[in-house]
Write a protein that holds these residues in place. Structure first.
Motif, PDB file in Angstrom:
ATOM      1  N   PHE A 153      26.669  30.864 -98.312  1.00 50.72           N
ATOM      2  CA  PHE A 153      27.342  31.460 -97.154  1.00 50.72           C
ATOM      3  C   PHE A 153      26.406  31.385 -95.951  1.00 50.72           C
ATOM      4  O   PHE A 153      25.236  31.766 -96.034  1.00 50.72           O
ATOM      5  N   ARG A 154      26.918  30.901 -94.822  1.00 48.20           N
ATOM      6  CA  ARG A 154      26.116  30.849 -93.595  1.00 48.20           C
ATOM      7  C   ARG A 154      26.918  31.468 -92.453  1.00 48.20           C
ATOM      8  O   ARG A 154      27.889  30.877 -91.987  1.00 48.20           O
ATOM      9  N   PRO A 155      26.528  32.678 -91.989  1.00 49.05           N
ATOM     10  CA  PRO A 155      27.261  33.302 -90.879  1.00 49.05           C
ATOM     11  C   PRO A 155      27.028  32.531 -89.580  1.00 49.05           C
ATOM     12  O   PRO A 155      25.915  32.043 -89.338  1.00 49.05           O
ATOM     13  N   ILE A 156      28.057  32.422 -88.766  1.00 48.15           N
ATOM     14  CA  ILE A 156      27.938  31.739 -87.474  1.00 48.15           C
ATOM     15  C   ILE A 156      27.997  32.748 -86.335  1.00 48.15           C
ATOM     16  O   ILE A 156      27.083  32.820 -85.513  1.00 48.15           O
ATOM     17  N   SER A 157      29.056  33.568 -86.301  1.00 46.50           N
ATOM     18  CA  SER A 157      29.180  34.525 -85.193  1.00 46.50           C
ATOM     19  C   SER A 157      30.170  35.618 -85.541  1.00 46.50           C
ATOM     20  O   SER A 157      31.008  35.476 -86.435  1.00 46.50           O
ATOM     21  N   ILE A 158      30.077  36.729 -84.810  1.00 47.34           N
ATOM     22  CA  ILE A 158      31.099  37.767 -84.805  1.00 47.34           C
ATOM     23  C   ILE A 158      31.377  38.083 -83.339  1.00 47.34           C
ATOM     24  O   ILE A 158      30.451  38.130 -82.515  1.00 47.34           O
ATOM     25  N   SER A 159      32.644  38.272 -82.989  1.00 49.01           N
ATOM     26  CA  SER A 159      32.994  38.552 -81.597  1.00 49.01           C
ATOM     27  C   SER A 159      34.085  39.602 -81.530  1.00 49.01           C
ATOM     28  O   SER A 159      34.823  39.821 -82.493  1.00 49.01           O
ATOM     29  N   VAL A 160      34.162  40.253 -80.368  1.00 46.38           N
ATOM     30  CA  VAL A 160      35.189  41.258 -80.125  1.00 46.38           C
ATOM     31  C   VAL A 160      35.806  40.962 -78.763  1.00 46.38           C
ATOM     32  O   VAL A 160      35.121  40.541 -77.834  1.00 46.38           O
ATOM     33  N   ARG A 161      37.124  41.134 -78.653  1.00 48.13           N
ATOM     34  CA  ARG A 161      37.833  40.836 -77.407  1.00 48.13           C
ATOM     35  C   ARG A 161      39.189  41.525 -77.419  1.00 48.13           C
ATOM     36  O   ARG A 161      39.708  41.845 -78.487  1.00 48.13           O
ATOM     37  N   ASN A 162      39.722  41.760 -76.240  1.00 45.30           N
ATOM     38  CA  ASN A 162      41.139  42.124 -76.163  1.00 45.30           C
ATOM     39  C   ASN A 162      41.954  40.861 -76.399  1.00 45.30           C
ATOM     40  O   ASN A 162      41.581  39.769 -75.947  1.00 45.30           O
ATOM     41  N   THR A 163      43.065  40.971 -77.122  1.00 45.81           N
ATOM     42  CA  THR A 163      43.878  39.808 -77.485  1.00 45.81           C
ATOM     43  C   THR A 163      44.200  38.964 -76.255  1.00 45.81           C
ATOM     44  O   THR A 163      44.681  39.477 -75.246  1.00 45.81           O
ATOM     45  N   GLY A 164      43.916  37.668 -76.345  1.00 44.73           N
ATOM     46  CA  GLY A 164      44.197  36.748 -75.252  1.00 44.73           C
ATOM     47  C   GLY A 164      43.084  36.636 -74.235  1.00 44.73           C
ATOM     48  O   GLY A 164      43.174  35.837 -73.310  1.00 44.73           O
ATOM     49  N   SER A 165      42.005  37.422 -74.392  1.00 38.22           N
ATOM     50  CA  SER A 165      40.897  37.383 -73.435  1.00 38.22           C
ATOM     51  C   SER A 165      39.671  36.733 -74.063  1.00 38.22           C
ATOM     52  O   SER A 165      39.638  36.459 -75.258  1.00 38.22           O
ATOM     53  N   ALA A 166      38.653  36.504 -73.241  1.00 39.72           N
ATOM     54  CA  ALA A 166      37.377  35.987 -73.727  1.00 39.72           C
ATOM     55  C   ALA A 166      36.604  37.122 -74.400  1.00 39.72           C
ATOM     56  O   ALA A 166      36.878  38.301 -74.149  1.00 39.72           O
ATOM     57  N   PRO A 167      35.634  36.798 -75.279  1.00 40.13           N
ATOM     58  CA  PRO A 167      34.797  37.851 -75.866  1.00 40.13           C
ATOM     59  C   PRO A 167      34.166  38.704 -74.775  1.00 40.13           C
ATOM     60  O   PRO A 167      33.749  38.192 -73.731  1.00 40.13           O
ATOM     61  N   SER A 168      34.121  40.017 -74.996  1.00 42.99           N
ATOM     62  CA  SER A 168      33.619  40.914 -73.960  1.00 42.99           C
ATOM     63  C   SER A 168      32.982  42.140 -74.580  1.00 42.99           C
ATOM     64  O   SER A 168      33.439  42.635 -75.611  1.00 42.99           O
ATOM     65  N   ASP A 169      31.933  42.636 -73.922  1.00 42.56           N
ATOM     66  CA  ASP A 169      31.272  43.855 -74.366  1.00 42.56           C
ATOM     67  C   ASP A 169      32.141  45.082 -74.128  1.00 42.56           C
ATOM     68  O   ASP A 169      32.000  46.091 -74.809  1.00 42.56           O
ATOM     69  N   SER A 170      33.042  45.021 -73.156  1.00 44.36           N
ATOM     70  CA  SER A 170      33.932  46.140 -72.849  1.00 44.36           C
ATOM     71  C   SER A 170      35.381  45.739 -73.103  1.00 44.36           C
ATOM     72  O   SER A 170      35.845  44.740 -72.553  1.00 44.36           O
ATOM     73  N   VAL A 171      36.046  46.500 -73.934  1.00 46.38           N
ATOM     74  CA  VAL A 171      37.451  46.230 -74.240  1.00 46.38           C
ATOM     75  C   VAL A 171      38.268  47.478 -73.945  1.00 46.38           C
ATOM     76  O   VAL A 171      37.740  48.585 -73.901  1.00 46.38           O
ATOM     77  N   ARG A 172      39.573  47.292 -73.741  1.00 44.87           N
ATOM     78  CA  ARG A 172      40.443  48.405 -73.391  1.00 44.87           C
ATOM     79  C   ARG A 172      41.161  48.938 -74.614  1.00 44.87           C
ATOM     80  O   ARG A 172      41.717  48.172 -75.399  1.00 44.87           O
ATOM     81  N   SER A 173      41.166  50.257 -74.746  1.00 45.81           N
ATOM     82  CA  SER A 173      41.796  50.862 -75.919  1.00 45.81           C
ATOM     83  C   SER A 173      43.313  50.711 -75.890  1.00 45.81           C
ATOM     84  O   SER A 173      43.964  50.731 -76.930  1.00 45.81           O
ATOM     85  N   ILE A 174      43.902  50.536 -74.698  1.00 42.28           N
ATOM     86  CA  ILE A 174      45.362  50.455 -74.608  1.00 42.28           C
ATOM     87  C   ILE A 174      45.882  49.066 -74.996  1.00 42.28           C
ATOM     88  O   ILE A 174      47.094  48.863 -75.069  1.00 42.28           O
ATOM     89  N   ASP A 175      44.976  48.103 -75.228  1.00 43.98           N
ATOM     90  CA  ASP A 175      45.363  46.760 -75.657  1.00 43.98           C
ATOM     91  C   ASP A 175      44.860  46.505 -77.084  1.00 43.98           C
ATOM     92  O   ASP A 175      43.863  47.098 -77.498  1.00 43.98           O
ATOM     93  N   PRO A 176      45.521  45.611 -77.834  1.00 41.08           N
ATOM     94  CA  PRO A 176      44.999  45.245 -79.158  1.00 41.08           C
ATOM     95  C   PRO A 176      43.595  44.637 -79.031  1.00 41.08           C
ATOM     96  O   PRO A 176      43.273  43.971 -78.035  1.00 41.08           O
TER      97      PRO A 176
END
Length: 422
Positions: free
Chosen positions: A276-299
């Motif tokens: 197993f070789r991990p590459i990345s983990i990311s978080v984003r609001n659906t349809g947006s670019a990866p971001s450190d800040s996401v909105r709770s009102i969106d998935p």
């Protein structure tokens, strides 16, 4: 820099074409004679021509008296450099700024404190720096000490204070000595949650007293609550000035927040993780670019990319969601559904992306931590990174935000209520 009376008495701050340049790799030399230093200076001019970083370039804006302005941007965008210039901590390399009024600044923990002086003595020192008379400072002294919650240690030298205690006293001094212009950087993160709320409440009071405030923060909820207009800074330039709600929406939707992605380097992956070789983990609001800040009102999408260098049986890949105190909120794996576990009993060699979506209106505002786990249940753990990624959830527009109060707990679901009269 200037502190003279403005021709336009309505202007508190005027910034004209400010730039700040740093030479990368420049060494700090001991004091030398001119004869000793000149050859080295000439050599550095020729060798460091291409090692220049402009932290700020061609920055223009004005702030009227009584305005409360937010400044947002990712780390390294130039926000703190701008505040240091306005607080006269550093000089610009080009351009100039006019400051019309007494400036109180809170840029770093313990800014303006002398470590050998006591907390009480430092209060008087800070007031004197602001140009206040001793009688004015004395009138505010009890209020400053009470707010800071360090009364027991007020006659102890500052060098014996913890960073949290220094921050409490520094904020209390900056907020209570009534400068006409208050400049605050992201220092509230040092304090505990209760004191952070107390500071934000005090800043709200300051902003309503007609004083000019510049406030840098990664906390979009605080920016929305406290400021009327916001500057978005990126790569040393102001790319937007707009009403705060519009500026925050642009910042979050355009990916100008922190990247919101963790990519593992080879030296971070133990040999025991193979195949197993991990590459990345990311978080984003659906349809947006990866971001450190996401909105709770969106998935919110969580994606884990990885490579299998050979086939693996019974693999499950998932995440732990925690608060910043390390308390677990939830755990989820990509084969929690028995039917999916059955169909993915063996994963062949190749590159994969495991993705899930947290529903809208689930998380409360605050900072969260994602950990990663890849394992075969009760057989083998291939890889685990318990603090792979942190991200901030902005709750603007979430249930109850029309009340300016802190909602307790990590979750903020949108629940259906009915109200009936018996």
């Amino acid at each position: 820099m200037s502190g003279s009376t403005s021709k336009n008495s309505d202007i508190a701050i005027r910034v004209e074409d400010i730039g700040k340049m740093y030479r990368l790799g420049s060494s700090v030399l001991a004091y030398q004679t001119l004869r000793e230093s000149l050859p080295g200076w000439l050599k550095r001019q020729s060798s460091e021509k291409d090692e220049i970083l402009w932290a700020l370039r061609h920055v223009h804006f004005e702030v009227k008296r009584g305005e409360v302005i937010g400044i947002i941007g990712k780390n390294g965008a130039g926000k703190s450099t701008l505040l240091k210039i306005l607080a006269r901590v550093t000089e610009p390399s080009e351009g100039y700024a006019e400051i019309h009024g007494r400036v109180g600044s809170l840029l770093e923990v313990g800014t303006g404190f002398h470590p050998e002086l006591t907390g009480r003595e430092n209060i008087f020192l800070n007031g004197a720096i602001l140009g206040m008379r001793r009688a004015e400072i004395t009138a505010k002294l009890d209020e400053i000490i009470d707010f800071s919650e360090v009364e027991k240690f007020i006659d102890t030298p500052i060098k014996r204070y913890s960073s949290g205690m220094q921050m409490r006293l520094a904020f209390s001094v900056a907020a209570h000595l009534e400068p006409e212009i208050l400049v605050v950087d992201e220092v509230l993160a040092v304090g505990d949650a209760d004191f952070q709320r107390k500071c934000l409440g005090k800043m709200q009071d300051v902003s309503q007293q007609g004083r000019t405030v510049l406030f840098v923060s990664h906390n979009m909820s605080a920016i929305l609550r406290l400021t009327t207009e916001t500057l978005v800074v990126d790569h040393g330039k102001i790319i937007m000035r707009a009403p705060t709600e519009q500026a925050v929406d642009y910042y979050l939707s355009q990916g100008h927040a922190e990247e919101g992605i963790k990519q593992w380097t080879p030296d971070e992956i133990p040999d025991a993780a193979a195949p197993f070789r991990p590459i990345s983990i990311s978080v984003r609001n659906t349809g947006s670019a990866p971001s450190d800040s996401v909105r709770s009102i969106d998935p919110i999408d969580i994606e884990i990319a990885y490579e299998l260098e050979e086939s693996v049986k019974g693999l499950r890949v998932g995440f732990y969601l925690m608060n910043t105190r390390g308390e677990y909120i939830s755990t989820s794996f990509d084969t929690d559904d028995p039917a999916k576990f059955e169909s993915m009993g063996t994963r062949e060699k190749g590159i994969y992306l495991s993705r899930c979506t947290l529903p809208a209106d689930l998380l409360n505002e605050g900072r969260f931590v994602l950990g990663v786990n890849a394992s075969s249940y009760r057989i083998r753990r291939y890889f685990q990174d318990e603090q792979a990624l942190t991200f901030h959830v902005d709750a603007s527009g979430a249930p109850g935000t029309h009340w300016a109060e802190q909602r307790l707990g990590p979750l903020r679901p949108r629940l259906e209520w009915s109200i009936e009269k018996e």
